[in-house]
Design a protein around this motif. Structure first.
Motif, mmCIF file in Angstrom:
data_model
loop_
_atom_site.group_PDB
_atom_site.id
_atom_site.type_symbol
_atom_site.label_atom_id
_atom_site.label_comp_id
_atom_site.label_asym_id
_atom_site.label_seq_id
_atom_site.Cartn_x
_atom_site.Cartn_y
_atom_site.Cartn_z
ATOM 1 N N UNK A 1 -7.782 30.435 -2.380
ATOM 2 C CA UNK A 1 -7.868 31.145 -1.100
ATOM 3 C C UNK A 1 -7.948 30.126 0.032
ATOM 4 N N UNK A 2 -7.164 30.337 1.076
ATOM 5 C CA UNK A 2 -7.249 29.425 2.216
ATOM 6 C C UNK A 2 -8.221 29.987 3.248
ATOM 7 N N UNK A 3 -8.709 29.102 4.098
ATOM 8 C CA UNK A 3 -9.699 29.496 5.093
ATOM 9 C C UNK A 3 -9.108 30.346 6.199
ATOM 10 N N UNK A 4 -9.932 30.661 7.148
ATOM 11 C CA UNK A 4 -9.601 31.674 8.143
ATOM 12 C C UNK A 4 -9.407 31.124 9.555
ATOM 13 N N UNK A 5 -8.758 29.973 9.681
ATOM 14 C CA UNK A 5 -8.528 29.448 11.027
ATOM 15 C C UNK A 5 -7.687 30.422 11.859
ATOM 16 N N UNK A 6 -6.747 31.126 11.206
ATOM 17 C CA UNK A 6 -5.919 32.093 11.949
ATOM 18 C C UNK A 6 -6.760 33.235 12.500
ATOM 19 N N UNK A 7 -7.743 33.676 11.706
ATOM 20 C CA UNK A 7 -8.644 34.739 12.171
ATOM 21 C C UNK A 7 -9.418 34.267 13.398
ATOM 22 N N UNK A 117 -16.542 20.633 -0.638
ATOM 23 C CA UNK A 117 -17.093 21.456 0.444
ATOM 24 C C UNK A 117 -15.996 22.271 1.131
ATOM 25 N N UNK A 118 -14.871 21.635 1.454
ATOM 26 C CA UNK A 118 -13.802 22.364 2.147
ATOM 27 C C UNK A 118 -13.217 23.458 1.260
ATOM 28 N N UNK A 119 -13.042 23.158 -0.022
ATOM 29 C CA UNK A 119 -12.493 24.161 -0.947
ATOM 30 C C UNK A 119 -13.435 25.363 -1.054
ATOM 31 N N UNK A 120 -14.739 25.093 -1.160
ATOM 32 C CA UNK A 120 -15.698 26.195 -1.331
ATOM 33 C C UNK A 120 -15.903 26.976 -0.036
ATOM 34 N N UNK A 121 -15.850 26.290 1.111
ATOM 35 C CA UNK A 121 -15.962 26.998 2.390
ATOM 36 C C UNK A 121 -14.760 27.920 2.599
ATOM 37 N N UNK A 145 -8.505 17.382 4.353
ATOM 38 C CA UNK A 145 -8.923 18.457 3.439
ATOM 39 C C UNK A 145 -9.117 19.783 4.177
ATOM 40 N N UNK A 146 -9.623 19.731 5.393
ATOM 41 C CA UNK A 146 -9.793 20.961 6.184
ATOM 42 C C UNK A 146 -8.439 21.619 6.432
ATOM 43 N N UNK A 147 -7.463 20.802 6.797
ATOM 44 C CA UNK A 147 -6.122 21.339 7.062
ATOM 45 C C UNK A 147 -5.517 21.932 5.793
#
Length: 270
Positions: A1-7, A117-121, A145-147
Motif C-alpha cells: 500500500x502506498x501512502x496518502x500524499x495525494x489525499x 518506518x516509511x513502509x509501515x507508515x 524512501x518517502x517518495x
C-alpha cells in the motif's frame, strides 16, 4: 500500500477552492493513553480539523514547549512505542479518511530504520512526515524512501531562514511547507506576529507548495488572522492543554472537539 500524499494535497486544494485555510491539529500519540490519543485525533477531526499531525513522543523534545513536553512525558511513562504511533495513524485514518501525518525528531526514525518506518507508515495510511530537526542536506535517504512509498516530506522553515536557504528547503520538500511563526519552542502566544506573514511571503516566492503556519495559535481570532495570509493553520499546544486541563479523558475529548470547532470557524472567517 502506498501512502496518502495525494489525499493530503487534495484536502489542501479543497480548502483553497473554498477560499479558506486548512485547519491542521497536532496531538501526541499515547497521550493520555494510546486509546485516548486515538480518540482525541478522531475528536478533533469530528470537530472540524482537516488534517492531523500525530506526534511521536521524544524524551528530549528540544523544539517543544512545556505543554507538549508534559504530554510526551505522560505518553513515554505509559510505554508508548513507534508501533503505537503507527496504530494511532492507522485507526484514525480508517475511522475518518482524513490525512494523518507523523511529526517526529529524526533519531527515533533513524534507529527504527528508514525503510521500515516509511513502509509501515504508508501501510497504516499515513500521508507523510514532518521532520523538524532533519537537515535538508542529510535527507536524501529519507526522501528516497518517502517518495517510493507515496509519503510527503514536510520541512520546517523559520523567520531566521535566509531566502537562498528557503529555496533549498522548499525544493526538497513535498506536501506542504511548515512555517514556524516565530523563533523558539512550541506553545500558545498572545499574538502570532508579523514575522509569520513575512516568512510566508518569502517562502511562497520559492515554491508552489502550500505554506502552513504553526507555533502560537490558540484561539479563533488568531486562526482567522493567520488564515488571512497562509494556506493552513497548525495548532498543537492549545489542543494538548485542553486535554491536560480536563477533569478526565471524556471531558478532554469534548474540550478538543469544541476547540476544533471554534478554530474551524476561525479559518473560515478570514
Amino acid at each position: 500500500m502506498s501512502g496518502n500524499i495525494e489525499l493530503l494535497s487534495s484536502v489542501l486544494d479543497r480548502a483553497k477552492t473554498e477560499n479558506r485555510a486548512a485547519l491542521i491539529a497536532y496531538l501526541p500519540a499515547g497521550f493520555p493513553t494510546v486509546d485516548g490519543g486515538i480518540a482525541a485525533v478522531k475528536a478533533v477531526i469530528d470537530g472540524g480539523a482537516d488534517i492531523v499531525e500525530v506526534g511521536l513522543p521524544h524524551s528530549d523534545p528540544v523544539l517543544d514547549g512545556p505543554v507538549i513536553q508534559t504530554a510526551d512525558d505522560i505518553a513515554l511513562k505509559g510505554g508508548v512505542k513507534i508501533a503505537d504511533v503507527l496504530r494511532t495513524v492507522r485507526e484514525a485514518y480508517r475511522a475518518t479518511g482524513a490525512p494523518i501525518l507523523v511529526m517526529t525528531y529524526w533519531n527515533p526514525v533513524d534507529r527504527y530504520g528508514v525503510e521500515r518506518f516509511t513502509a509501515e507508515l504508508a501501510e497504516a495510511g499515513g500521508s507523510g512526515c514532518i521532520l523538524p530537526d532533519l537537515p535538508v542536506q542529510e535527507s536524501a535517504l529519507w526522501r528516497e524512501h518517502a517518495e517510493k512509498h507515496g509519503l510527503a516530506t514536510v520541512f520546517v522553515v523559520a523567520p531566521s531562514s535566509k531566502d537562498e536557504r528557503l529555496a533549498t528547503i522548499t525544493a526538497a520538500g513535498s506536501g506542504f511547507v511548515y512555517a514556524a511563526s516565530l523563533m523558539g519552542v512550541t506553545g500558545t502566544r498572545a499574538s502570532v506576529g508579523e514575522q509569520a506573514q513575512d516568512l510566508v511571503r518569502r517562502t511562497r516566492a520559492t515554491t508552489a507548495l502550500p505554506v502552513c503556519v504553526g507555533l502560537g495559535v490558540s484561539n479563533a481570532a488568531q486562526a482567522a488572522e493567520v488564515a488571512g495570509f497562509s494556506d493552513g493553520v497548525i495548532v498543537g499546544s492549545a489542543f494538548v492543554k485542553r486535554m491536560l486541563d480536563a477533569a478526565d479523558e471524556g471531558a478532554g475529548l469534548v474540550a478538543v472537539r469544541e476547540l476544533a470547532g471554534e478554530l474551524a470557524k476561525g479559518v473560515r472567517r478570514s
